[in-house]
Each structure stands twice: as C-alpha cells, then as structure tokens.
Design a protein around this motif. Structure first.
Motif, short mmCIF file in Angstrom:
data_model
loop_
_atom_site.label_atom_id
_atom_site.label_comp_id
_atom_site.label_asym_id
_atom_site.label_seq_id
_atom_site.Cartn_x
_atom_site.Cartn_y
_atom_site.Cartn_z
N ALA A 150 0.82 -1.21 0.00
CA ALA A 150 0.00 0.00 0.00
C ALA A 150 0.85 1.26 0.00
O ALA A 150 0.51 2.26 -0.62
N ALA A 151 1.99 1.21 0.70
CA ALA A 151 2.84 2.40 0.84
C ALA A 151 3.92 2.50 -0.24
O ALA A 151 4.50 3.57 -0.42
N SER A 152 4.18 1.43 -0.95
CA SER A 152 5.33 1.39 -1.86
C SER A 152 5.34 2.45 -2.96
O SER A 152 6.42 2.96 -3.29
N PRO A 153 4.18 2.84 -3.55
CA PRO A 153 4.27 3.86 -4.61
C PRO A 153 4.91 5.16 -4.14
O PRO A 153 5.77 5.73 -4.81
N MET A 154 4.52 5.65 -2.95
CA MET A 154 5.08 6.90 -2.44
C MET A 154 6.52 6.72 -2.00
O MET A 154 7.37 7.59 -2.20
N ILE A 155 6.81 5.57 -1.39
CA ILE A 155 8.18 5.31 -0.91
C ILE A 155 9.15 5.22 -2.07
O ILE A 155 10.23 5.83 -2.07
N GLU A 156 8.78 4.47 -3.10
CA GLU A 156 9.66 4.31 -4.26
C GLU A 156 9.83 5.61 -5.02
O GLU A 156 10.89 5.87 -5.59
N ALA A 157 8.79 6.45 -5.03
CA ALA A 157 8.86 7.69 -5.79
C ALA A 157 9.77 8.71 -5.13
O ALA A 157 10.33 9.57 -5.82
N THR A 158 9.95 8.64 -3.83
CA THR A 158 10.68 9.69 -3.11
C THR A 158 11.96 9.21 -2.44
O THR A 158 12.76 10.03 -1.99
N GLY A 159 12.16 7.90 -2.33
CA GLY A 159 13.36 7.41 -1.67
C GLY A 159 13.30 7.46 -0.16
O GLY A 159 14.33 7.31 0.52
N ALA A 160 12.12 7.69 0.41
CA ALA A 160 11.98 7.67 1.86
C ALA A 160 12.15 6.24 2.37
O ALA A 160 12.15 5.28 1.60
N THR A 161 12.32 6.11 3.69
CA THR A 161 12.52 4.80 4.31
C THR A 161 11.28 4.40 5.09
O THR A 161 10.74 5.20 5.88
N LEU A 162 10.83 3.18 4.89
CA LEU A 162 9.64 2.66 5.58
C LEU A 162 9.99 1.40 6.34
O LEU A 162 10.62 0.49 5.80
N SER A 163 9.62 1.35 7.61
CA SER A 163 9.76 0.12 8.40
C SER A 163 8.38 -0.32 8.87
O SER A 163 7.58 0.51 9.32
N VAL A 164 8.10 -1.60 8.74
CA VAL A 164 6.79 -2.14 9.09
C VAL A 164 6.96 -3.26 10.10
O VAL A 164 7.70 -4.21 9.87
N VAL A 165 6.28 -3.14 11.23
CA VAL A 165 6.21 -4.19 12.23
C VAL A 165 4.74 -4.55 12.40
O VAL A 165 3.94 -3.71 12.80
N SER A 166 4.39 -5.77 12.06
CA SER A 166 2.98 -6.15 12.09
C SER A 166 2.81 -7.58 12.57
O SER A 166 3.45 -8.50 12.04
N ALA A 167 1.97 -7.75 13.58
CA ALA A 167 1.55 -9.08 13.95
C ALA A 167 0.71 -9.64 12.81
O ALA A 167 -0.07 -8.90 12.19
N GLU A 168 0.90 -10.91 12.49
CA GLU A 168 0.14 -11.50 11.38
C GLU A 168 -1.24 -11.91 11.89
O GLU A 168 -1.48 -13.04 12.27
N LEU A 169 -2.12 -10.93 11.90
CA LEU A 169 -3.45 -11.11 12.46
C LEU A 169 -4.42 -11.64 11.41
O LEU A 169 -4.31 -11.33 10.24
N ASP A 170 -5.37 -12.42 11.87
CA ASP A 170 -6.43 -12.93 10.98
C ASP A 170 -7.60 -11.96 11.05
O ASP A 170 -8.53 -12.13 11.84
N LEU A 171 -7.55 -10.93 10.22
CA LEU A 171 -8.54 -9.86 10.27
C LEU A 171 -9.51 -9.96 9.10
O LEU A 171 -9.13 -10.42 8.02
N PRO A 172 -10.74 -9.50 9.28
CA PRO A 172 -11.69 -9.48 8.16
C PRO A 172 -11.17 -8.60 7.03
O PRO A 172 -10.41 -7.64 7.26
N ALA A 173 -11.57 -8.92 5.81
CA ALA A 173 -11.11 -8.16 4.64
C ALA A 173 -11.45 -6.69 4.77
O ALA A 173 -10.68 -5.82 4.36
N ARG A 174 -12.61 -6.38 5.36
CA ARG A 174 -13.04 -4.98 5.51
C ARG A 174 -12.04 -4.20 6.38
O ARG A 174 -11.74 -3.04 6.10
N VAL A 175 -11.55 -4.84 7.43
CA VAL A 175 -10.59 -4.18 8.32
C VAL A 175 -9.26 -3.98 7.58
O VAL A 175 -8.67 -2.89 7.63
N CYS A 176 -8.79 -5.00 6.88
CA CYS A 176 -7.52 -4.89 6.15
C CYS A 176 -7.60 -3.79 5.09
O CYS A 176 -6.64 -3.04 4.90
N THR A 177 -8.73 -3.72 4.40
CA THR A 177 -8.90 -2.68 3.37
C THR A 177 -8.74 -1.29 3.97
O THR A 177 -8.05 -0.43 3.42
N ASN A 178 -9.34 -1.07 5.12
CA ASN A 178 -9.26 0.24 5.75
C ASN A 178 -7.87 0.51 6.33
O ASN A 178 -7.38 1.65 6.26
#
Length: 204
Positions: free
Chosen positions: A97-125
C-alpha cells in the motif's frame, strides 16, 4: 394501506441511505487509492524535472504534469480495478500500500505487524489509512523516515504510524485526506488521533 405506505417509505429511506453510504465509500476509496498513485507519479516527474536543464524537456514534463492534474480532477468518472490483497500477509499488504510513495521519493519505511487474521473490511481500511498517512507525511511534512506498527491486544487492533517530518500545524489540520482516515476509524468502531510527540515525531 397506511401500513403499506409506511413500509414503502421505510424501504425507500433505507435504500437511499445505502446508496449515499456507497457513494461516500467510493469517494473515499478513489481518493485513497487512485489519486494517491497519480500523486506519486507527479512527484516522480518533479524529481526528474529538477534534474533536467533543457527547457524543451522541462516544458514537456510540465505538460505531463498538467495532464495528471486533469486526470485527478476527472477521476470521479472512472472506476478502476484494484489489486487483490487477500492472499498476502498483513505486513506485505501494508508494504504494498505504501510502496508507490516510498519508491517515488526514496523515503525509508519500516513495518512491524503481527500476522493477524482480520476481516477483509478491516484490512482494506488499514491499507487505505497507511497509504494516506504515508502520502501526507512525505508531501506535507517532508518526512524521510516512516514507521508502521500493527498490533492487537484484548481484541482491539491498533495501527500506529510515526514519521520524522515537520510538526503538525496548529490550525487547518483536518484536510480531506485526514478526515477520510478519521472516518475509516469510526466506521470500524475506533478513533483516530494525530499528534506531535515530545520526541519530535508526528504520530497517527
């Protein structure tokens, strides 16, 4: 007959409310996906234009930039397919989701996420909020480092995004994109906060 009329009125009101809600959802999704991707392209053009000295080439790039701006203005007329994230782990969904802006500008992104079993509606938001927050941090705050953390405790999912960009202004904070993020939290029964921290970062 009175009861039938009443039932028809209720059905009509419910249908109208559903249509209004769907239109609002489409407007938010178009802002948070298609328009943000177009903005990332415009940012790439700005970077290229800054490295070009030839006036004719710069004029051509300006023309492309104008076309993109016009496309954004007309985007309500278009409906595009979006990428299917269903089979990806949550951390990969956030990175994508974040890669277009990150790749366009060279900013650095770090993601820490528990692999949760979430409904699709929650993931979309969650994806949409990450996309908007990263875009705002880079475009409005000049952020170069952004961190995203998704966690769960006692059945409550929390999304925390911090960046090293400029502090938030004291007024005019709730632009349309920020309002969209707050609205997404509300639709899921949550709340959004956006603050300057004591350590100098901006936290959502």
């Amino acid at each position: 007959r009175q009861l039938q009329r009443r039932e028809l009125d209720v059905a009509y009101s419910e249908q109208a409310a559903a249509v209004a809600e769907e239109r609002e959802r489409i407007a938010r999704d178009m802002h948070d996906t298609i328009i943000q991707n177009l903005i990332s392209v415009a940012l790439r053009l700005d970077i290229i234009k800054g490295a070009v000295s030839d006036s004719e080439t710069r004029e051509a790039l300006n023309g492309i930039h104008t076309t993109i701006s016009g496309t954004i203005a007309d985007i309500r007329r278009e409906i595009l397919d979006v990428r299917n994230f269903d089979n990806l782990p949550l951390s990969e969904q956030i990175n994508a989701a974040a890669s277009p802006m990150i790749e366009a500008t060279g900013a650095t992104l770090s993601v820490v996420s528990a692999e949760l079993d979430l409904p699709a509606r929650v993931c979309t938001n969650l994806r949409a909020v990450v996309r908007e927050a990263v875009s705002n941090a880079i475009r409005h705050g000049g952020a170069r480092t952004i961190s995203v953390n998704v966690a769960e405790a006692s059945g409550i999912v929390s999304l925390t995004i911090e960046n090293d960009g400029s502090p938030l202004p004291t007024s005019g904070l709730y632009r349309s994109g920020t309002q969209n993020m707050a609205r997404r939290a509300e639709l899921l029964g949550g709340v959004m906060t956006l603050v300057n921290t004591d350590t100098g970062s901006v936290r959502l």
